[in-house]
Design an enzyme around this catalytic site. Structure first.
Site, PDB file in Angstrom:
ATOM      1  N   PHE A  25       5.987  43.916  39.815  1.00 32.26           N
ATOM      2  CA  PHE A  25       6.167  43.540  41.221  1.00 32.26           C
ATOM      3  C   PHE A  25       5.643  42.131  41.463  1.00 32.26           C
ATOM      4  CE2 PHE A  25       4.445  43.609  45.625  1.00 32.26           C
ATOM      5  CZ  PHE A  25       5.627  43.855  46.311  1.00 32.26           C
ATOM      6  N   SER A  93       3.137  47.405  34.661  1.00 28.43           N
ATOM      7  CA  SER A  93       2.777  47.638  36.059  1.00 28.43           C
ATOM      8  C   SER A  93       3.893  48.396  36.781  1.00 28.43           C
ATOM      9  CB  SER A  93       2.454  46.296  36.727  1.00 28.43           C
ATOM     10  OG  SER A  93       1.850  46.490  37.986  1.00 28.43           O
ATOM     11  N   ASP A 194      -8.861  46.707  34.784  1.00 22.52           N
ATOM     12  CA  ASP A 194      -7.675  46.305  35.548  1.00 22.52           C
ATOM     13  C   ASP A 194      -8.081  46.110  37.004  1.00 22.52           C
ATOM     14  OD1 ASP A 194      -5.239  46.209  36.960  1.00 22.52           O
ATOM     15  OD2 ASP A 194      -4.253  47.513  35.506  1.00 22.52           O
ATOM     16  N   HIS A 224      -5.158  43.229  33.880  1.00 24.66           N
ATOM     17  CA  HIS A 224      -3.904  43.893  34.254  1.00 24.66           C
ATOM     18  C   HIS A 224      -2.691  43.381  33.481  1.00 24.66           C
ATOM     19  CE1 HIS A 224      -1.058  46.098  36.647  1.00 24.66           C
ATOM     20  NE2 HIS A 224      -0.438  44.980  36.973  1.00 24.66           N
TER      21      HIS A 224
END
Length: 254
Positions: A25, A93, A194, A224
């Site tokens: 995203f 993710s 993360d 992350h």
């Protein structure tokens, strides 16, 4: 709409085993490009599309929703089906969440899933209130660039488009509700450090994928965006070993 330099999609024609890579995203294919090139060198056919609204401006992304992003991946998956005997789906993710959705929808058409710090849960206060916030502000501070390795940056928006973000809870609810449909082998790389996605998502996977098909590997020296971080090589080689283990056709080197 002009693309950010480096945000271009990546495709490589290899052998009969295909891999569909899904970026995250507000991110771009740049975050997965080294991974895709590594798999291509091993002889795999690789597809790394750019999701709609990504890699241009956050304002444009605010005119898209999760259904648009998934539709682009579904088209890429169909293209691979026409060219490959078997397909693995992999993502970072939100891209990991999309990979799980592809596995839910396409069943045995997906040979296996590899997810890096997948996002499956509404665990950020911003997203909990995004449907309300979007009525007042178009964007908030971005979450990109969570990388431990010095000197490495992620090509992603510095602002989070709230209207687009407000569509995510519906995706997470849908994916969670059908996780039991995933019987394919699943490999998850998880960074305990993360700062974007909390451990809730991995906990959900452990609770719902109880058929012995889930393997979780911890990344202790990565944040992350682990595909660009200190342990990227572990992800690359681990995912290739995963393909070698679970594919029923041999890899073909260029």
């Amino acid at each position: 709409m002009p693309l950010m330099p480096g945000a271009e999609p990546y495709h490589h024609e290899g052998g009969q085993i295909g891999v569909l890579l899904c970026h995250g995203f507000t991110g771009t294919p740049q975050s997965l490009r080294p991974w895709g090139e590594f798999l291509a060198t091993a002889g795999l056919t690789v597809s790394l599309p750019r999701l709609p609204g990504h890699g241009t401006t956050w304002q444009e992304m605010n005119r898209t929703r999760w259904e648009d992003w998934y539709a682009e991946l579904d088209l890429a998956f169909a293209d691979l089906q026409g060219r490959c005997a078997e397909i693995f789906v992999m993502g970072l993710s939100l891209g990991g969440c999309m990979a799980f959705r592809l596995a839910e929808v396409h069943g045995t058409g997906v040979r296996g899933v590899v997810a890096v710090n997948p996002s499956l849960s509404l665990d950020a206060p911003l997203l909990r209130f995004a449907p309300l916030i979007k009525l007042f502000v178009p964007s908030v501070a971005g979450l990109a660039g969570d990388i431990k390795k010095p000197g490495v940056s992620e090509l992603a928006y510095t602002r989070t488009p709230v209207r687009a973000a407000a569509t995510l809870p519906r995706l997470w609810t849908l994916v969670q509700s059908e996780l039991e449909r995933i019987t394919q082998p699943v490999l998850v790389f998880h960074s305990p450090q993360d700062h974007v996605v909390k451990p809730t998502s991995v906990r959900i996977l452990r609770e719902r994928l109880t058929g012995g098909n889930l393997d979780v590997i911890e990344l202790t020296d990565s944040f992350h965006v682990a595909t660009l971080d200190n342990e990227a090589d572990r992800i690359f080689t681990g995912s290739l070993d995963f393909v070698r283990t679970h594919a029923s056709v041999p890899l073909q080197r260029d």
